[in-house]
Enzyme design. Sequence first.
Site, PDB file in Angstrom:
ATOM      1  N   GLU A  31      33.496  68.969  53.260  1.00 41.44           N
ATOM      2  CA  GLU A  31      33.780  70.102  52.661  1.00 41.44           C
ATOM      3  C   GLU A  31      34.772  69.481  51.391  1.00 41.44           C
ATOM      4  O   GLU A  31      35.897  68.894  52.068  1.00 41.44           O
ATOM      5  CB  GLU A  31      34.327  70.647  53.839  1.00 41.44           C
ATOM      6  CG  GLU A  31      34.690  72.208  52.882  1.00 41.44           C
ATOM      7  CD  GLU A  31      34.929  72.814  53.595  1.00 41.44           C
ATOM      8  OE1 GLU A  31      35.983  73.560  54.253  1.00 41.44           O
ATOM      9  OE2 GLU A  31      33.737  73.234  54.903  1.00 41.44           O
TER      10      GLU A  31
ATOM     11  N   CYS B 239      41.267  74.740  51.585  1.00 41.36           N
ATOM     12  CA  CYS B 239      40.755  74.372  50.551  1.00 41.36           C
ATOM     13  C   CYS B 239      40.226  75.513  49.785  1.00 41.36           C
ATOM     14  O   CYS B 239      39.503  76.014  49.074  1.00 41.36           O
ATOM     15  CB  CYS B 239      39.641  72.979  51.619  1.00 41.36           C
ATOM     16  SG  CYS B 239      39.221  73.690  52.568  1.00 41.36           S
TER      17      CYS B 239
END
Length: 477
Positions: A258, A292
Site C-alpha cells: 500500500e 496515505c
Amino acid sequence: MRSVPASGLRDYEAQVWIDGWCEPPASDWLPVLDKAAGKPFARCGSASAEQVDRAVRSARRAQAEWAEVDANTKSEILRAFARELENRHDELITLIIRETGGTTEKAEEELGQSINQLLNSATQLTENAGAILPPYKSGKISLSRAVPLGVIGLIVPWNYPMSLAMRALAPGLAYGNAVVLKPAELTPIAGGQILAEAAKAAGVPAGVFNVVPGDGPTTGKTLSEHPDLDLIHFTGSFEVGQQISSFAGKNFRAAATELGGDNAFVVLDDADLDQAVSCAVWSSLWYQGQTCITAGRHIVMRSVADEFTEAVVERVSKLRVGDPLRDDVDLGPIITGTQLKRFHEGLVQPSLEAGAKLATGGTYDGLFYQPAVLTGVTPQMPVFTEEIFGPVMPITVVDSEAEALDLVNRHRTLMNSVFTKDPMRGLAFAEKVRSNEVHVNDGYARHGGEGQLAGYTHRQWIGIQTTPTEYPGWASK
C-alpha cells in the site's frame, strides 16, 4: 494543560524478539524521541542481518504447528491479545501521542483500530475456512479450503505504527501464518515492542510472531529479500514499494503493498458546501496530513470556489497547533524536521514562487507547522503533482466536471472523494475515477472484512470420490 498518566512515563526499549524471547539489537542503541518535546523517552537499535535470518527461521519452524491449532483456540488467543492492549489503555494512549506526535483523538483511533482488528479476526477465523463446490461428477465431493501462506514479512510505516501493523498481523495470525515484523525506526515501541509484549502475554506461541526493529537499508532490506518468506507485506513510500515489488516479482514471491498517492477531493457545483468544507479540512489535516489517504488536491468547480475557499480558510485559521500531550490542540508536530523541509521547501515554496497564493498558515516554529491553504494552484505546480504528506490544502479551480475528472486521473491515487447533492451524479463520477477507492460525500476509509481470508491464505482444491467409479476400458487392461 493535559495531565500525563504516571504509566505513560515509563521508559522503553525496542528489543529484538526471536522465538518468544527478547534480546538487544546488534547495533548501538539510538534514542526514540517524544516528537513534540524533542526529547528521548525510549531507545532502539537495528537488528542485524543474522538476527533477521534467525527470526525468519524461527517463524518457519513454528508456523506448521500454529496452523494446526484449532480455530477456537486461535480465536481465544487473539481475544487475549486484544485484552492485553485494552488493559494498558492509558499507557498506550500516552505512548502513541509521544511517539507519533498525534493528538489524543488520533491515539484513541489507532489503539481502537488495533483492538478491533484483533477482535474481528478472532471472529472471522471461526466463520469461514473454505467452501463446498458443486460436484463435477457423480459420487464425488469437491472442497476448497483456505491454507495459510506460511511466513509473512511485515514492514510498517511510522504514521499509524500499531494499527497498520495489526491490519496484517491480526488476520495473518488468525489464518495460521507466522509473522516477522519490522517496525519503522521512528516508532519502534508502539509499532513493535508493545505488540511483542502483548502477544507473548496473550499466549501466542514462541516463534509465531517475531519483531526485528531497525533501519530500512539493513534490517528492512534483509527482511524484504529473505528467501524463506511466502509473502512480503509493505506499507510506505512508492519508491521503496516499487523496489520491494520488483525484487519479489523477479524471485516469484508474493508481495502486498500500500503505497499512497496524490489523492483528490472534488467539489462539484451542486455540493453541500458545509459538508464538503468540514470533510475537506478533516481529510487534509487529520494527523497533520501525514496519512496515505490524506486529501492532497482540492479540485473545485468555479461557481462554488470562492465560497468553498472562504469557508476553508476561516476554519483552518482557527486550528490550534502544539504539543498534544501537554496542551489542548487540534494538530501536533510534524514527525521530523526532514519531513517538514521536504514538503515546505520542496513543494510549498516552489508553488508560491510559481504563482500560488498563501491564504492562511504556512509558517512554523520548530516542528509545529501552521496548516496552510494555497489558492491559485495550477496542475503544473509541485503541490498538485506530488504527494504532500503535510498539513497543506492546495485549491485548484476548474470550469467543468469533465475537467475535474481529467485532473483526478492524471496522477496515481489511493483514495478520492467527490461531493455533490445528487448521489447518482456522484456515482457516475466515481465510476470514471481510476483508483481502487472512491467516496461520494465522504472521506473516510475502512479496511478489513472477509476479503482478508484471500489475502493471507491460498486455496487448495480437494476432491473425494465417495462411490466406485468406472474408467475407460483401456485403463483397466
